[in-house]
Design a protein around this motif. Sequence first.
Motif, PDB file in Angstrom:
ATOM      1  N   SER A  63       0.849  -1.187   0.000  1.00 10.27           N
ATOM      2  CA  SER A  63       0.000   0.000   0.000  1.00 10.27           C
ATOM      3  C   SER A  63       0.889   1.243   0.000  1.00 10.27           C
ATOM      4  O   SER A  63       2.108   1.146  -0.125  1.00 10.27           O
ATOM      5  N   CYS A  64       0.269   2.405   0.140  1.00 12.99           N
ATOM      6  CA  CYS A  64       1.003   3.677   0.168  1.00 12.99           C
ATOM      7  C   CYS A  64       1.043   4.224   1.591  1.00 12.99           C
ATOM      8  O   CYS A  64       0.006   4.331   2.250  1.00 12.99           O
ATOM      9  N   ALA A  69       5.498   7.604  -0.946  1.00 12.23           N
ATOM     10  CA  ALA A  69       6.200   6.497  -0.279  1.00 12.23           C
ATOM     11  C   ALA A  69       5.364   5.220  -0.319  1.00 12.23           C
ATOM     12  O   ALA A  69       4.152   5.254  -0.118  1.00 12.23           O
ATOM     13  N   VAL A  70       6.031   4.107  -0.601  1.00 11.61           N
ATOM     14  CA  VAL A  70       5.369   2.796  -0.611  1.00 11.61           C
ATOM     15  C   VAL A  70       5.553   2.136   0.753  1.00 11.61           C
ATOM     16  O   VAL A  70       6.411   2.530   1.538  1.00 11.61           O
ATOM     17  N   ARG A  71       4.740   1.114   0.996  1.00 10.74           N
ATOM     18  CA  ARG A  71       4.778   0.464   2.308  1.00 10.74           C
ATOM     19  C   ARG A  71       4.492  -1.023   2.152  1.00 10.74           C
ATOM     20  O   ARG A  71       3.662  -1.447   1.356  1.00 10.74           O
ATOM     21  N   ILE A  72       5.224  -1.839   2.945  1.00 11.66           N
ATOM     22  CA  ILE A  72       4.953  -3.271   3.032  1.00 11.66           C
ATOM     23  C   ILE A  72       4.401  -3.542   4.424  1.00 11.66           C
ATOM     24  O   ILE A  72       4.970  -3.097   5.429  1.00 11.66           O
ATOM     25  N   CYS A  73       3.309  -4.271   4.499  1.00 11.53           N
ATOM     26  CA  CYS A  73       2.695  -4.619   5.780  1.00 11.53           C
ATOM     27  C   CYS A  73       2.595  -6.139   5.895  1.00 11.53           C
ATOM     28  O   CYS A  73       2.339  -6.830   4.915  1.00 11.53           O
ATOM     29  N   TYR A  85       5.560  -2.955   8.173  1.00 16.03           N
ATOM     30  CA  TYR A  85       6.857  -3.627   8.255  1.00 16.03           C
ATOM     31  C   TYR A  85       7.983  -2.747   7.711  1.00 16.03           C
ATOM     32  O   TYR A  85       8.995  -2.551   8.362  1.00 16.03           O
ATOM     33  N   LYS A  86       7.791  -2.216   6.490  1.00 20.18           N
ATOM     34  CA  LYS A  86       8.812  -1.350   5.896  1.00 20.18           C
ATOM     35  C   LYS A  86       8.159  -0.240   5.077  1.00 20.18           C
ATOM     36  O   LYS A  86       7.071  -0.428   4.532  1.00 20.18           O
ATOM     37  N   THR A  87       8.851   0.873   4.955  1.00 22.47           N
ATOM     38  CA  THR A  87       8.440   1.957   4.049  1.00 22.47           C
ATOM     39  C   THR A  87       9.653   2.387   3.234  1.00 22.47           C
ATOM     40  O   THR A  87      10.795   2.222   3.671  1.00 22.47           O
ATOM     41  N   ALA A  88       9.385   2.914   2.049  1.00 19.91           N
ATOM     42  CA  ALA A  88      10.468   3.405   1.188  1.00 19.91           C
ATOM     43  C   ALA A  88       9.949   4.562   0.348  1.00 19.91           C
ATOM     44  O   ALA A  88       8.819   4.522  -0.158  1.00 19.91           O
ATOM     45  N   PRO A  95       8.170   9.066  -8.913  1.00 20.45           N
ATOM     46  CA  PRO A  95       8.197   9.687  -7.583  1.00 20.45           C
ATOM     47  C   PRO A  95       6.904   9.576  -6.778  1.00 20.45           C
ATOM     48  O   PRO A  95       6.831  10.109  -5.677  1.00 20.45           O
ATOM     49  N   TYR A  96       5.865   8.920  -7.332  1.00 18.16           N
ATOM     50  CA  TYR A  96       4.580   8.862  -6.649  1.00 18.16           C
ATOM     51  C   TYR A  96       4.169   7.427  -6.352  1.00 18.16           C
ATOM     52  O   TYR A  96       4.583   6.489  -7.044  1.00 18.16           O
ATOM     53  N   CYS A  97       3.345   7.260  -5.325  1.00 19.35           N
ATOM     54  CA  CYS A  97       2.843   5.935  -4.964  1.00 19.35           C
ATOM     55  C   CYS A  97       1.456   5.728  -5.553  1.00 19.35           C
ATOM     56  O   CYS A  97       0.605   6.622  -5.500  1.00 19.35           O
ATOM     57  N   ASP A  98       1.233   4.535  -6.102  1.00 23.31           N
ATOM     58  CA  ASP A  98      -0.049   4.174  -6.707  1.00 23.31           C
ATOM     59  C   ASP A  98      -0.846   3.324  -5.722  1.00 23.31           C
ATOM     60  O   ASP A  98      -0.475   2.168  -5.459  1.00 23.31           O
TER      61      ASP A  98
END
Length: 312
Positions: A63-64, A69-73, A85-88, A95-98
Amino acid sequence: MYKLQTIVIYNMSYLIFLLTICSTSAITASVQDIKEKLLNNSPTYEPFSTTDKDDLTCSAIYSCANCTAVRICRPNSSGHGYTEYKTANCTGATPYCDPPTGTCVKTPTINCANENEYVCLQDGTFPHPSDCTKYYKCKNLQSYSMKCTQSYYYYDSAAEECAYYKGCYSFQCSGYNGYKKKYPNDASIYSFCINGIGTVVDRCYGSDLLNETSQQCEPVCRYEGLIPDTSDCTQYYRCNKVPNKSDFIMTHVKCPEGEAYSSYEFRCVSISKVPSCQSETSITTAATTITTKITATTAPTNTPPTQKHHFF
């Protein structure tokens, strides 16, 4: 002497026993530690730190975290919900999150745009009146502003997004007041200039382009074939190329009674198959009847198709 040897052997045996217990305890502790790590699903090697906090907005594995910034959950052990769990950060050409995919993309979504910065006259995507690195989308007549963040990226009207070095185009409103100026890269788009500044941006319908001389959107032949008449759904234009030239001959044609031009089938069909034409026809029927009564003595019974040359 014998007693001394016995004592030494006994002490060495006891020492070996102690060393064995300590080694066994250490091994047991290491095994237990590994088990705990496996049960807790903890990686044995982590190159960078993680954020292990609950987040109510973390509703999917990918997700965003925000617009850039993207995110893993990861799923919670209870089986309900997710834990971040992580963000980047998204960088470079993307440069944008979908939100639907949770991946980095080059175009921002409407949710990440500035709302109501511009006046929308119709839905669609439009260039900024004076800044070639900006554009905006209109949805339900509400504007959402976008900006090209990468160097040498400008708005591309054909792609309706930022593109690498496609050229910096803007409306040439300087010196014009109360006048429509077409977009240099797309004559179907124009801005209304007031005191040398582009105020609102609009677009011609269908295949029409802005004629700056007449200040009206007019049908233009850009290829051979048929194009709709945006002012009358029961009529269309036939475009025929002049041999050995770049010019076209445009012929205005009216569909038979009870039919309308279909842009999907490129021909006249029953008006019932063109829903957008039914309401338009019902509105114009009364006006047509009145006009016919007034001009019946002078108007010919059959008007032939009109032709005109178009130079593009």
